[in-house]
Design a protein around this motif. Sequence first.
Motif: not given
Length: 109
Positions: A54-64, A66-76
């Motif tokens: 949950f400490g890894r995020f992808a960077v999309d083509t607009s430089n934003r 993004q979470v790599v696994d939706a299960r981690w989105t509940y973490l503040p």
Amino acid sequence: GLTIGGTIPVAQGGGLWEGVAHQIDGDPVLDVGAIYVFFLKKDEAAGNFTGTPFGRFAVDTSNRIQVVDARWTYLPVVAAITGLTIDDAAAKIQAATAQLAAPSPVPPP
């Protein structure tokens, strides 16, 4: 040492065993050449860095970010930076770090 924009080698659990691909649940396989933001802790004794899925995020083509696994989105903390640009996320993290580092006022006796 680490430098901004530098490249570091990364090892990830899982892999191929007897021709079968194995992946740790909640830790999608890294895409070679993709850009990621990692939150890591340095292991001084071993001289390397460790992190959690949950400490890894992808960077999309607009430089934003993004979470790599939706299960981690509940973490503040995950929700707080998902969708932000790298610069906005860095500023938010620096501000939070400054608050943590600031001495707390001592109440009078």
